[in-house]
Design a protein around this motif. Structure first.
Motif: not given
Length: 213
Positions: A27-33, A100-104, A171-179
């Motif tokens: 949950y935390i990572v999802t919201r941070s991304v 691909g990335d889900p819409e959040i 997660a917020s810093a590496l959002a693109g890579r995590l996606r």
């Protein structure tokens, strides 16, 4: 109060469990991304407000169970160990999709906090920890059980906020890579599975010596 060596061992075991991603970390990572660093940190605060519920429930209930029934203690311990092993097997057997990335949906800070609270109150990983793992470190010979559980719970919350806060920042810093990286997510699943299996073994074996004394 538990001995210092017991507290150090508990802190090490707690960190080992906290770094394994569970529902709260997801949950935390999802919201941070999705919404950035501040959203992730608000989610962390909500999650560990939920941890307070587990600490209070453990302090009020587990001490009575432990005092009343060694059989109940053993059942809870092995159920918890079996759950940790099941989590490990599920992680190792999981498959990571390449889509691909889900819409959040973006959420307000109040909603982020409330959802984090609910996620951790209903988090089976946290519940099993407080039911089956944390009581192993409470020693009746060192005084009343409930205050010891509160102390251990506070240690859990402090370490949890540090661990989950780190997840939020990364997660917020590496959002693109995590996606984009399915391979990175798969490696995380494998590492998580191994740690869960190890913790399951520790939970099953912990306290045996003390029970025989």
């Amino acid at each position: 109060m538990p001995e210092i060596t017991t507290l150090v061992l508990f802190a090490a075991a707690t960190l080992a469990l906290l770094i394994v991603p569970g529902p709260a970390v997801v949950y935390i990572v999802t919201r941070s991304v999705a919404q950035g660093r501040s959203a992730g940190l608000v989610s962390v605060l909500g999650v560990h407000a939920g941890s307070v519920v587990h600490v209070v429930a453990a302090a009020l209930g587990i001490s009575a169970v432990l005092a009343a029934s060694a059989t109940a203690f053993t059942i809870v311990k092995y159920v918890g160990a079996a759950y940790l092993v099941w989590l490990g097997v599920r992680k190792l057997m999981s498959r990571t999709p390449d889509d691909g990335d889900p819409e959040i949906e973006r959420a307000s800070r109040a909603r982020l906090f409330a959802e984090g609270f609910v996620v951790n109150v209903l988090n089976p990983k946290t519940a099993i920890f407080f039911l089956a793992f944390l009581p192993q470190f409470a020693d009746p010979a060192r005084g009343p059980i409930a205050p010891q559980i509160v102390l251990l719970g506070v240690i859990w919350i402090v370490l949890g906020m540090a661990s989950d806060g780190t997840y939020a920042l990364l997660a917020s810093a590496l959002a693109g890579r995590l996606r984009r990286s399915a391979r990175a997510r798969r490696r995380l699943d494998v590492g998580s599975g191994v740690v869960y299996l190890g913790l399951g073994a520790v939970a099953a074996l912990a306290g045996e010596g003390a029970r025989k004394l």
